[in-house]
Design a protein around this motif. Structure first.
Motif, mmCIF file in Angstrom:
data_model
loop_
_atom_site.group_PDB
_atom_site.id
_atom_site.type_symbol
_atom_site.label_atom_id
_atom_site.label_comp_id
_atom_site.label_asym_id
_atom_site.label_seq_id
_atom_site.Cartn_x
_atom_site.Cartn_y
_atom_site.Cartn_z
ATOM 1 N N ASN A 162 0.849 -1.192 0.000
ATOM 2 C CA ASN A 162 0.000 0.000 0.000
ATOM 3 C C ASN A 162 0.887 1.246 0.000
ATOM 4 O O ASN A 162 2.114 1.148 -0.004
ATOM 5 N N LEU A 163 0.263 2.407 0.012
ATOM 6 C CA LEU A 163 1.028 3.652 -0.141
ATOM 7 C C LEU A 163 1.807 4.016 1.116
ATOM 8 O O LEU A 163 2.595 4.963 1.116
ATOM 9 N N MET A 164 1.601 3.265 2.221
ATOM 10 C CA MET A 164 2.470 3.427 3.396
ATOM 11 C C MET A 164 3.701 2.530 3.271
ATOM 12 O O MET A 164 4.535 2.509 4.173
ATOM 13 N N GLY A 165 3.766 1.762 2.199
ATOM 14 C CA GLY A 165 4.916 0.894 1.958
ATOM 15 C C GLY A 165 4.745 -0.508 2.512
ATOM 16 O O GLY A 165 5.596 -1.379 2.304
ATOM 17 N N GLN A 166 3.645 -0.757 3.238
ATOM 18 C CA GLN A 166 3.468 -2.067 3.883
ATOM 19 C C GLN A 166 2.999 -3.125 2.882
ATOM 20 O O GLN A 166 2.204 -2.816 1.987
ATOM 21 N N VAL A 167 3.441 -4.353 3.111
ATOM 22 C CA VAL A 167 2.867 -5.494 2.392
ATOM 23 C C VAL A 167 1.459 -5.679 2.957
ATOM 24 O O VAL A 167 1.285 -5.835 4.167
ATOM 25 N N LEU A 214 8.092 8.958 10.702
ATOM 26 C CA LEU A 214 8.404 7.871 11.654
ATOM 27 C C LEU A 214 9.639 7.101 11.209
ATOM 28 O O LEU A 214 9.954 7.036 10.011
ATOM 29 N N SER A 215 10.304 6.462 12.175
ATOM 30 C CA SER A 215 11.421 5.570 11.838
ATOM 31 C C SER A 215 10.847 4.224 11.375
ATOM 32 O O SER A 215 9.670 3.922 11.631
ATOM 33 N N THR A 216 11.697 3.407 10.742
ATOM 34 C CA THR A 216 11.221 2.088 10.303
ATOM 35 C C THR A 216 10.713 1.256 11.488
ATOM 36 O O THR A 216 9.615 0.689 11.409
ATOM 37 N N LYS A 219 7.274 2.438 12.418
ATOM 38 C CA LYS A 219 6.266 2.038 11.421
ATOM 39 C C LYS A 219 5.929 0.549 11.584
ATOM 40 O O LYS A 219 4.763 0.156 11.503
ATOM 41 N N GLU A 220 6.970 -0.258 11.823
ATOM 42 C CA GLU A 220 6.742 -1.708 11.922
ATOM 43 C C GLU A 220 5.946 -2.070 13.166
ATOM 44 O O GLU A 220 5.099 -2.954 13.147
ATOM 45 N N SER A 221 6.216 -1.371 14.274
ATOM 46 C CA SER A 221 5.475 -1.733 15.490
ATOM 47 C C SER A 221 4.031 -1.221 15.424
ATOM 48 O O SER A 221 3.143 -1.776 16.065
ATOM 49 N N THR A 222 3.776 -0.213 14.608
ATOM 50 C CA THR A 222 2.391 0.266 14.436
ATOM 51 C C THR A 222 1.534 -0.815 13.780
ATOM 52 O O THR A 222 0.378 -1.022 14.140
ATOM 53 N N LEU A 227 8.464 -4.025 7.277
ATOM 54 C CA LEU A 227 8.248 -3.336 6.008
ATOM 55 C C LEU A 227 8.946 -4.067 4.862
ATOM 56 O O LEU A 227 8.436 -4.108 3.750
ATOM 57 N N SER A 228 10.127 -4.655 5.145
ATOM 58 C CA SER A 228 10.929 -5.241 4.066
ATOM 59 C C SER A 228 10.176 -6.341 3.333
ATOM 60 O O SER A 228 10.062 -6.311 2.109
ATOM 61 N N ASN A 229 9.656 -7.319 4.081
ATOM 62 C CA ASN A 229 9.012 -8.452 3.411
ATOM 63 C C ASN A 229 7.668 -8.832 4.019
ATOM 64 O O ASN A 229 7.108 -9.869 3.667
ATOM 65 N N GLY A 230 7.157 -8.025 4.921
ATOM 66 C CA GLY A 230 5.826 -8.293 5.483
ATOM 67 C C GLY A 230 5.810 -9.370 6.557
ATOM 68 O O GLY A 230 4.735 -9.765 7.029
ATOM 69 N N ALA A 231 6.999 -9.889 6.975
ATOM 70 C CA ALA A 231 7.029 -10.925 8.026
ATOM 71 C C ALA A 231 6.493 -10.356 9.338
ATOM 72 O O ALA A 231 6.724 -9.170 9.643
ATOM 73 N N PRO A 232 5.773 -11.180 10.124
ATOM 74 C CA PRO A 232 5.307 -10.670 11.420
ATOM 75 C C PRO A 232 6.490 -10.364 12.326
ATOM 76 O O PRO A 232 7.528 -11.048 12.237
#
Ligand code: HEM
Length: 351
Positions: A162-167, A214-216, A219-222, A227-232
């Motif tokens: 999506n446009l936030m960069g998330q898988v 935000l830092s990576t 963003k990931e904890s939100t 972000l890199s590969n969508g892994a939990p």
């Protein structure tokens, strides 16, 4: 006709146009039936890659874009035609939520045309033809266009961002699985919609300027995924299970209390549904000099009220992602099953 023609239990297309129409004053149930006769022929031909009757540009008919078209009916249509008793139990608009900042015209709609293709020219032509054949029955309320783009992460798995960069769209029932069958396709209730589904459309604006700050790790904890590969968080691969119990050496939860995937995880199998996340952008207008970007959140369930709504309420109560997202549009529709050969779309509802 196979369900694939609806474009639901089907890989995300590159392009979608969602077109919502309101009945013209005085339009009756019999008129809507005539409209559905016209649309059935258009849809059956277009989804086979053929030009419908009277197509002014038959050269644009093309099966290569895997065209798919679905038609849905909103709660107001049932009310206007006094067909409330033929709507599935509990079917209604999403009730007002504290996070909502809904803006006209992106709210409701009597009839939805969900048109999808991998080819933008073909999509535009299909929408134009369908609108042409709808003009004597209904007028456009809103049109929302979305797009997706496949990329490859772990082990060649295609994903969408999506446009936030998330898988986005990972934790979904698998196509052709019992879960999909039981969660998405309507099995009981009014006869005309058996084999169809219910759809909620939410236009969710993203506040990308503050998200970008935000830092990576923030963003990931939100979200609760990388972000890199969508892994939990706590895992390494996209398809690693989401472990909501896992803890960091510090004793804190690996996927925080406020993370979107924790809040969105249904309390039971019943509270699951199928998400088809499309991106959208809108050209700059007055008051939005940088334009608008967001998610056309599409969720399909056989019963939105019992499957989607409890999750949506929980997210509205508390989800850190709400800081950067604003729902500005909302609509629900019962999607009619694809008519078989010689059948008319939603015939048993309007005949
Ligand atoms: C702009 C708004 C939204 C964004 C950016 C967003 C993004 C995401 C992302 C990146 C994931 C993780 C990957 C995945 O499993 O797809 C996810 C998961 C999920 N989202 Fe959203 N989402 C949004 C709105 C919503 C809304 C409105 C709902 C439902 C009411 C929802 C329900 C879910 C569910 C059920 C999951 C899977 C949770 C699980 O792992 O069990 N999301 N979302």
């Amino acid at each position: 006709m196979p369900r694939a023609g609806l474009g639901i239990e089907f890989p995300l297309h590159r392009h979608v146009s969602l077109v919502a129409l309101d009945l013209l004053p005085g339009i009756t149930k019999a008129d809507v039936h005539r409209w559905m006769v016209l649309l059935t022929d258009d849809i059956q031909r277009l989804t086979r890659g053929e030009a419908p009757a009277g197509d002014p540009q038959p050269e644009l008919a093309n099966g290569a874009g895997q065209p798919a078209i679905a038609v849905g009916f909103g709660p107001e249509l049932f009310a206007k035609l006094k067909l409330e008793h033929r709507a599935p139990t509990g079917f209604s608009q999403v009730p007002a939520l504290s996070i909502d900042r809904l803006e006209e015209p992106f709210v409701g709609g009597d009839v939805l045309l969900q048109v999808q293709s991998n080819l933008p020219l073909q999509l535009a032509h299909m929408v134009r033809l369908l609108l042409r054949d709808s003009a004597q029955f209904a007028e456009l309320k809103w049109q929302q266009d979305g797009f997706s783009q496949e990329s490859i992460v772990d082990r060649g798995v295609p994903v969408h961002r999506n446009l936030m960069g998330q898988v986005d769209g990972t934790d979904n029932p698998a196509f052709n699985s019992d879960d999909f069958e039981n969660l998405v396709w309507i099995k009981d209730g009014p006869d005309w919609c058996i084999g169809g589904t219910q759809l909620v459309v939410r236009r969710i604006r993203m506040k990308l300027d503050t998200w970008d700050a935000l830092s990576t790790p923030q963003k990931e904890s939100t979200i609760g995924r990388k972000l890199s590969n969508g892994a939990p968080l706590g895992g390494t691969r996209l398809d690693d299970p989401v472990d909501l119990e896992a803890k960091l050496p510090s004793g804190l939860l690996t996927i925080p209390e406020y993370a979107h995937v924790r809040r969105a995880a249904g309390d039971s199998f019943q509270q699951r549904f199928y998400r088809r996340p499309y991106n959208y952008t809108a050209t700059p207008s007055h008051g939005q000099p940088q334009g608008e970007a967001g998610l056309l959140f599409l969720a399909y369930a056989r019963d939105l009220n019992n499957q989607y709504l409890p999750v949506q309420r929980k997210l509205a109560e508390f989800d850190l992602l709400n800081v950067w997202t604003v729902p500005v549009g909302s609509a629900t529709f019962v999607i009619a099953p694809m008519p078989g050969p010689g059948e008319i779309l939603a015939d048993r509802l309007f005949a």
